[in-house]
Design a protein around this motif. Structure first.
Motif, PDB file in Angstrom:
ATOM      1  N   PRO A  73      -3.560   0.197  -4.250  1.00 43.03           N
ATOM      2  CA  PRO A  73      -2.522  -0.834  -4.374  1.00 43.03           C
ATOM      3  C   PRO A  73      -2.327  -1.247  -5.826  1.00 43.03           C
ATOM      4  CG  PRO A  73      -4.562  -1.810  -3.612  1.00 43.03           C
ATOM      5  CD  PRO A  73      -4.783  -0.324  -3.629  1.00 43.03           C
ATOM      6  N   GLU A  77      -0.711  -9.064  -4.667  1.00 41.11           N
ATOM      7  CA  GLU A  77      -1.048  -9.466  -3.306  1.00 41.11           C
ATOM      8  C   GLU A  77      -1.429  -8.301  -2.405  1.00 41.11           C
ATOM      9  OE1 GLU A  77       2.273 -11.327  -1.456  1.00 41.11           O
ATOM     10  OE2 GLU A  77       3.672  -9.694  -1.910  1.00 41.11           O
ATOM     11  N   ASP A  78      -0.995  -7.074  -2.745  1.00 44.97           N
ATOM     12  CA  ASP A  78      -1.334  -5.931  -1.894  1.00 44.97           C
ATOM     13  C   ASP A  78      -2.822  -5.614  -1.904  1.00 44.97           C
ATOM     14  OD1 ASP A  78       1.287  -5.731  -1.240  1.00 44.97           O
ATOM     15  OD2 ASP A  78       1.589  -3.702  -1.988  1.00 44.97           O
ATOM     16  N   LEU A  81      -4.193  -7.286   0.987  1.00 45.62           N
ATOM     17  CA  LEU A  81      -3.744  -6.611   2.198  1.00 45.62           C
ATOM     18  C   LEU A  81      -4.626  -5.411   2.504  1.00 45.62           C
ATOM     19  CD1 LEU A  81      -1.707  -6.073   4.477  1.00 45.62           C
ATOM     20  CD2 LEU A  81      -0.261  -4.921   2.791  1.00 45.62           C
ATOM     21  N   HIS A  82      -4.912  -4.606   1.513  1.00 52.56           N
ATOM     22  CA  HIS A  82      -5.778  -3.450   1.714  1.00 52.56           C
ATOM     23  C   HIS A  82      -7.199  -3.874   2.063  1.00 52.56           C
ATOM     24  CE1 HIS A  82      -3.393   0.167   0.416  1.00 52.56           C
ATOM     25  NE2 HIS A  82      -2.589  -0.805   0.015  1.00 52.56           N
ATOM     26  N   HIS A 128       1.805  -8.172   5.312  1.00 45.74           N
ATOM     27  CA  HIS A 128       0.889  -9.181   4.791  1.00 45.74           C
ATOM     28  C   HIS A 128       0.540 -10.210   5.862  1.00 45.74           C
ATOM     29  CE1 HIS A 128       2.455  -7.462   1.029  1.00 45.74           C
ATOM     30  NE2 HIS A 128       1.266  -7.770   0.559  1.00 45.74           N
ATOM     31  N   LEU A 174      -0.074   2.020   5.526  1.00 45.32           N
ATOM     32  CA  LEU A 174      -0.815   1.967   4.270  1.00 45.32           C
ATOM     33  C   LEU A 174      -1.518   3.283   3.949  1.00 45.32           C
ATOM     34  CD1 LEU A 174      -2.409  -1.608   4.369  1.00 45.32           C
ATOM     35  CD2 LEU A 174      -0.332  -0.869   3.208  1.00 45.32           C
ATOM     36  N   THR A 363       6.856  -3.292   1.767  1.00 38.81           N
ATOM     37  CA  THR A 363       5.517  -2.701   1.805  1.00 38.81           C
ATOM     38  C   THR A 363       5.549  -1.335   2.461  1.00 38.81           C
ATOM     39  OG1 THR A 363       4.553  -4.919   1.928  1.00 38.81           O
ATOM     40  CG2 THR A 363       3.129  -3.073   2.521  1.00 38.81           C
ATOM     41  N   ARG A 366       6.954   1.089  -0.070  1.00 39.31           N
ATOM     42  CA  ARG A 366       6.075   1.333  -1.225  1.00 39.31           C
ATOM     43  C   ARG A 366       5.031   2.409  -0.952  1.00 39.31           C
ATOM     44  NH1 ARG A 366       3.592  -3.870  -3.762  1.00 39.31           N
ATOM     45  NH2 ARG A 366       4.972  -3.447  -5.532  1.00 39.31           N
ATOM     46  N   TYR A 367       4.504   2.451   0.273  1.00 37.98           N
ATOM     47  CA  TYR A 367       3.380   3.345   0.563  1.00 37.98           C
ATOM     48  C   TYR A 367       3.766   4.590   1.370  1.00 37.98           C
ATOM     49  CZ  TYR A 367       0.587  -0.532  -1.153  1.00 37.98           C
ATOM     50  OH  TYR A 367       0.053  -1.511  -1.945  1.00 37.98           O
TER      51      TYR A 367
END
Length: 402
Positions: A73, A77-78, A81-82, A128, A174, A363, A366-367
């Protein structure tokens, strides 16, 4: 520009060399053309999901080994999350053990209200919020399963299915493929314990998805056919759960057929799913999101999987997505649209589609490994857009120069 050592192209080449294979030998083992393998390794073609499935199977590595997932990440803030992933991993391992850390259970209606929120977070791609809500709620519902009996236990197990599905969604998006697969096993366990037909089908749907992504398309198709044979005798009743399960499993078969290169079979499954969605008549399924809108989204995706950007764009023109459609599905649609525009040669609209996906489901976008591949392809294709695309790439966590 320096070599992007984190690209799929570099990882495929490295895995092939470590496996002691020439490009020609890999082509023969994977049933992928030599020209495509060369083009991917030379970054002249993007690595599609079908390519990754076939090549990973031939190389005896996972798809994640080739995509580099899970991606680290970016700062912010990610990271938190991970961090929730490790807690979820422990919780999924403890599925058949009562939770001693929950001394007092709320009523099932109170718990169900919170699980309904989790369902909304999943459909809205609010990862999140999922990361915040899932760990403690999973523990509470697990305790409820082990401290109740009869219909109360069946309800608790059904609630647990939704939480496991949300955990799968978070892990899958993710890039934690092992945890996502474990979550599917847990869905199947809880669904079979409860006897809930649609959750049983959901576990089957996602199990087939694992087979498909790993390049075992024939096994996926056979498995899905077997699953549908159990549902088929009940279709005459018109029961919603059976229609949703039947249609959803046909969509998954369409994906397996498309990845295998059998476009005619893929279209046959798509037509069956479309007829079932018309019979269902609405998009109110909160689990598989099966209905006319999602079948339309899948129709575009299957054309992209067949590498037919023109057909994908034609199908998209006939698709009207309601404003209340799940953001998880709509975001995925615009990722597919980006690939469709790229196949069609319209790089400007391909990038705009990515930006739309980011606005809808940031999110998730992004992944996504296909987003990463598309961004790299856009940056390589047109020098004047590199700085704009590079900014998007940095947001995705692609640190290397493109």
């Amino acid at each position: 520009m320096s070599e992007d050592r984190a690209s799929v192209a570099a990882r495929v080449k490295q895995a092939r060399i470590l496996g002691g294979l020439t490009q020609k030998q890999l082509a023969a083992k994977s049933n992928v053309s030599l020209g495509l393998i060369r083009a991917v390794e030379q970054k002249k073609a993007t690595a599609t999901p079908a390519f990754l499935g076939a090549v990973s199977k031939a190389l005896r590595v996972s798809v994640n080994d080739l995509t580099g997932q899970p991606y680290p990440p970016p700062p912010g803030e990610d990271t938190e999350l991970h961090a929730a992933i490790s807690v979820l991993r422990t919780e999924l391992a403890a599925y058949d053990i009562d939770n001693a850390y929950v001394p007092y259970l709320r009523s099932l209606p109170q718990i169900a209200a919170d699980v309904e929120k989790v369902c909304r977070y999943r459909r809205a791609a609010s990862f999140h919020k999922l990361g915040d809500a899932l760990p403690s709620l999973l523990g509470e519902v697990r305790a409820a399963v082990h401290r109740t009996s009869g219909r109360d236990r069946e309800q608790a197990l059904t609630l647990l299915c939704e939480l496991y599905y949300a955990a799968h969604s978070l892990a899958h998006k993710l890039g934690y493929a092992d945890l996502a697969a474990l979550a599917i096993d847990r869905i199947s366990w809880a669904a079979n314990e409860s006897g809930h037909g649609l959750w049983i089908a959901t576990g089957q749907f996602q199990r087939a998805a694992i087979l498909t992504s790993g390049g075992d398309w024939n096994s996926s198709l056979r498995f899905l056919e077997r699953c549908r044979s159990d549902i088929e005798p009940r279709l005459g009743t018109g029961r919603r759960q059976d229609l949703i399960a039947w249609g959803g499993l046909h969509l998954q078969s369409g994906l397996a057929a498309s990845r295998s290169g059998n476009r005619g079979l893929a279209d046959m499954h798509l037509d069956e799913a479309r007829q079932t969605a018309e019979r269902l008549g609405d998009d109110r399924d909160p689990i598989l999101s099966f209905g006319p809108t999602n079948v339309g989204i899948w129709s575009v995706a299957l054309a992209v999987e067949a590498m037919d950007g023109t057909e994908a764009l034609n199908r998209a023109q006939a698709l009207t997505i309601p404003t209340d459609a799940p953001k998880e599905r709509v975001g995925h649609h615009y990722m597919d649209m980006s690939r469709a525009y790229l196949l069609h040669g319209d790089r400007g609209r391909a990038f705009e589609a990515l930006r739309t996906a980011k606005a809808i489901a940031p999110t998730q976008t992004r992944y996504n490994p296909m987003v990463h591949e598309t961004v790299r392809a856009l940056a390589r294709a047109e020098a004047r857009t590199v700085e704009t695309v590079h900014g998007f790439a940095v947001w995705c966590g692609i640190a290397e120069r493109l």
